[in-house]
Design a protein around this motif. Structure first.
Motif, PDB file in Angstrom:
ATOM      1  N   ALA A  73       0.938  -1.204   0.047  1.00 23.86           N
ATOM      2  CA  ALA A  73       0.102   0.075  -0.032  1.00 23.86           C
ATOM      3  C   ALA A  73       0.857   1.294  -0.030  1.00 23.86           C
ATOM      4  O   ALA A  73       1.849   1.186   0.919  1.00 23.86           O
ATOM      5  CB  ALA A  73      -0.915  -0.008   1.065  1.00 23.86           C
ATOM      6  N   LEU A  74       0.554   2.144  -0.862  1.00 26.46           N
ATOM      7  CA  LEU A  74       1.592   3.353  -1.132  1.00 26.46           C
ATOM      8  C   LEU A  74       0.471   4.552  -0.935  1.00 26.46           C
ATOM      9  O   LEU A  74      -0.571   4.450  -1.587  1.00 26.46           O
ATOM     10  CB  LEU A  74       2.385   3.272  -2.424  1.00 26.46           C
ATOM     11  N   VAL A  75       1.126   5.705  -0.751  1.00 28.41           N
ATOM     12  CA  VAL A  75       0.352   6.796  -0.947  1.00 28.41           C
ATOM     13  C   VAL A  75       1.386   7.891  -1.824  1.00 28.41           C
ATOM     14  O   VAL A  75       2.392   7.999  -1.396  1.00 28.41           O
ATOM     15  CB  VAL A  75      -0.099   7.819   0.507  1.00 28.41           C
ATOM     16  N   ALA A  76       0.711   8.390  -2.792  1.00 30.15           N
ATOM     17  CA  ALA A  76       1.507   9.140  -3.588  1.00 30.15           C
ATOM     18  C   ALA A  76       1.767  10.558  -3.004  1.00 30.15           C
ATOM     19  O   ALA A  76       0.976  10.921  -2.093  1.00 30.15           O
ATOM     20  CB  ALA A  76       0.957   9.362  -4.938  1.00 30.15           C
ATOM     21  N   ALA A  80       1.143  20.357  -2.507  1.00 32.35           N
ATOM     22  CA  ALA A  80       0.681  20.880  -1.580  1.00 32.35           C
ATOM     23  C   ALA A  80       1.021  20.057  -0.241  1.00 32.35           C
ATOM     24  O   ALA A  80       0.756  20.773   0.968  1.00 32.35           O
ATOM     25  CB  ALA A  80      -0.799  21.307  -1.788  1.00 32.35           C
ATOM     26  N   LEU A  81       1.150  18.957  -0.135  1.00 36.68           N
ATOM     27  CA  LEU A  81       1.227  18.285   0.995  1.00 36.68           C
ATOM     28  C   LEU A  81       2.264  18.871   2.101  1.00 36.68           C
ATOM     29  O   LEU A  81       1.901  18.978   3.348  1.00 36.68           O
ATOM     30  CB  LEU A  81       1.583  16.635   0.902  1.00 36.68           C
ATOM     31  N   PRO A  82       3.467  19.210   1.773  1.00 33.91           N
ATOM     32  CA  PRO A  82       4.262  19.793   2.588  1.00 33.91           C
ATOM     33  C   PRO A  82       4.041  21.096   3.237  1.00 33.91           C
ATOM     34  O   PRO A  82       4.219  21.528   4.709  1.00 33.91           O
ATOM     35  CB  PRO A  82       5.748  19.969   2.116  1.00 33.91           C
ATOM     36  N   GLU A  83       3.214  21.794   2.759  1.00 33.29           N
ATOM     37  CA  GLU A  83       2.797  23.042   3.164  1.00 33.29           C
ATOM     38  C   GLU A  83       1.344  23.159   3.730  1.00 33.29           C
ATOM     39  O   GLU A  83       0.952  24.097   4.826  1.00 33.29           O
ATOM     40  CB  GLU A  83       2.792  23.958   1.865  1.00 33.29           C
ATOM     41  N   GLY A 111       4.480  12.113  -0.165  1.00 34.59           N
ATOM     42  CA  GLY A 111       3.420  11.143   0.426  1.00 34.59           C
ATOM     43  C   GLY A 111       3.988  10.964   1.818  1.00 34.59           C
ATOM     44  O   GLY A 111       3.021  10.524   2.719  1.00 34.59           O
ATOM     45  N   ALA A 112       5.290  10.950   1.971  1.00 35.34           N
ATOM     46  CA  ALA A 112       5.613  10.763   3.629  1.00 35.34           C
ATOM     47  C   ALA A 112       4.935  11.535   4.605  1.00 35.34           C
ATOM     48  O   ALA A 112       5.010  11.026   5.451  1.00 35.34           O
ATOM     49  CB  ALA A 112       7.026  10.948   3.728  1.00 35.34           C
ATOM     50  N   PHE A 113       4.609  12.927   4.128  1.00 37.83           N
ATOM     51  CA  PHE A 113       4.096  13.844   4.981  1.00 37.83           C
ATOM     52  C   PHE A 113       2.528  13.143   5.267  1.00 37.83           C
ATOM     53  O   PHE A 113       2.055  13.271   6.558  1.00 37.83           O
ATOM     54  CB  PHE A 113       3.629  15.068   4.281  1.00 37.83           C
ATOM     55  N   ALA A 114       1.791  12.551   4.521  1.00 39.38           N
ATOM     56  CA  ALA A 114       0.510  11.850   4.899  1.00 39.38           C
ATOM     57  C   ALA A 114       0.835  10.766   5.840  1.00 39.38           C
ATOM     58  O   ALA A 114       0.105  10.500   6.703  1.00 39.38           O
ATOM     59  CB  ALA A 114      -0.106  11.367   3.615  1.00 39.38           C
ATOM     60  N   VAL A 126      13.235   6.937   7.131  1.00 38.19           N
ATOM     61  CA  VAL A 126      12.656   7.347   6.019  1.00 38.19           C
ATOM     62  C   VAL A 126      13.219   8.607   4.933  1.00 38.19           C
ATOM     63  O   VAL A 126      14.075   9.149   5.581  1.00 38.19           O
ATOM     64  CB  VAL A 126      11.078   8.277   6.354  1.00 38.19           C
ATOM     65  N   THR A 127      12.693   8.570   4.011  1.00 38.54           N
ATOM     66  CA  THR A 127      13.082   9.953   3.068  1.00 38.54           C
ATOM     67  C   THR A 127      12.239  10.206   2.322  1.00 38.54           C
ATOM     68  O   THR A 127      10.881   9.791   2.354  1.00 38.54           O
ATOM     69  CB  THR A 127      14.208   9.239   1.882  1.00 38.54           C
ATOM     70  N   THR A 128      12.193  11.277   1.630  1.00 40.98           N
ATOM     71  CA  THR A 128      11.246  12.156   0.986  1.00 40.98           C
ATOM     72  C   THR A 128      12.105  13.139  -0.002  1.00 40.98           C
ATOM     73  O   THR A 128      13.259  12.909  -0.380  1.00 40.98           O
ATOM     74  CB  THR A 128      10.382  12.764   1.907  1.00 40.98           C
TER      75      THR A 128
END
Length: 320
Positions: A73-76, A80-83, A111-114, A126-128
């Protein structure tokens, strides 16, 4: 048949979705029918949504009806996610519930922010995307953020760097499932590297503008950049700042997060990268002009900091 779920949302980065989907789709060409990947796109509503580039995507199913375990399971990610505020509640609820049930779970790019908002990054490596790694570390201080890795696995959790790094991560997962020869065949089909050399440092600038451009530390940074071919000692730099050596070293680390020596070496790398990208000058000339002294010394520093040699860097990034 292994099942793959990719969570999408309005404003998602289209390539974060298309890259992994194409890797798994191409892999199906080379593996037995009963081992082929079954990819499902999930979102809050099964209605057309706009990606950040304006493309329209439609999910195969909604989060509320996708509670069964997936093999992956992945989240793309999305710009806007970081901000922005935390992602929609249905996405976070799905991630929180589905992650413990999956063989592997994780994120592409931002997607790491989610994952962070869902409480899935605590005490994990983790990385992003390089541009947002510091933000991720600041927002989720319990996560151990690696600023350089193209992709990273920590147990069941997998995360990738920016955008196209989702392809690298997916190829690595295919290799894990079916062997390196299958991943290589897929990479050839997609005309990408099966295993990219180096990390995100190839793409990210080392230096950022100081918060206060009038501070003694900013004065020292400008001094170094204007005389990058010279050698420097802490005492010399402390004199420029008008401080004692001990106080200068303490204040410099406090304001920049790195030691004066670390800053000078990063500044030399960035100066050399600009010359490698924009000129055909000999490596020994660039090494001298940027303060490395010799081409061999520059090569050692590049391999340590960028993950590739100066020649490899030039081949990849020099403008035609």
């Amino acid at each position: 048949m292994p099942t793959v779920a990719i969570a999408i949302f309005a404003g998602v980065q289209a390539l974060d979705v298309a890259g992994p989907v194409d890797v798994f789709s191409e892999a199906n060409r080379f593996i037995a029918p009963d081992a082929r990947y079954e990819v499902t796109l999930l979102s809050a509503q099964q209605a057309p949504l706009r990606a950040s580039n304006g493309m329209t995507l439609i999910a195969d199913a909604v989060f509320a009806r996708a509670r069964k375990p997936f093999d992956l399971a992945l989240v793309a990610g999305g710009p806007a996610l970081p901000e922005g505020a935390p992602p929609e509640a249905s996405l976070l609820d799905w991630l929180t519930n589905i992650a413990p049930q999956c063989g592997r779970y994780g994120s592409i790019c931002t997607g790491a922010f989610a994952l962070g908002h869902a409480g899935l990054l605590d005490a994990r490596n983790v990385t992003t995307h390089w541009q947002h790694a510091a933000q991720l570390a600041a927002q989720f201080p319990k996560a151990r953020v690696d600023y350089d890795r193209i992709y990273l696995r920590d147990g069941q959790l997998v995360t990738s760097a920016g955008v196209t790094a989702g392809i690298d991560l997916s190829l690595a997962l295919v290799a894990e499932d079916h062997g390196a020869h299958i991943a290589l065949a897929v990479a050839k089909r997609l005309v990408v590297f099966a295993q990219r050399q180096g990390g995100q440092s190839q793409f990210s600038p080392y230096l950022t503008a100081p918060v206060d451009e009038t501070s003694p530390v900013a004065k020292v940074q400008a001094h170094v950049m204007e005389r990058i071919h010279e050698s420097f000692t802490v005492k010399q730099l402390a004199d420029v700042a008008g401080m004692s050596s001990r106080n200068f070293a303490r204040v410099f680390v406090q304001e920049t997060g790195v030691t004066p020596h670390e800053f000078v070496e990063r500044a030399r790398v960035d100066a050399a990268r600009k010359l490698l990208e924009s000129s055909g000058a000999a490596l020994k000339a660039i090494a001298y002009d940027c303060g490395f002294g010799t081409a061999d010394r520059m090569r050692i520093v590049f391999v340590k900091r960028v993950g590739v040699t100066p020649m490899q860097y030039r081949e990849r990034f020099r403008a035609a």
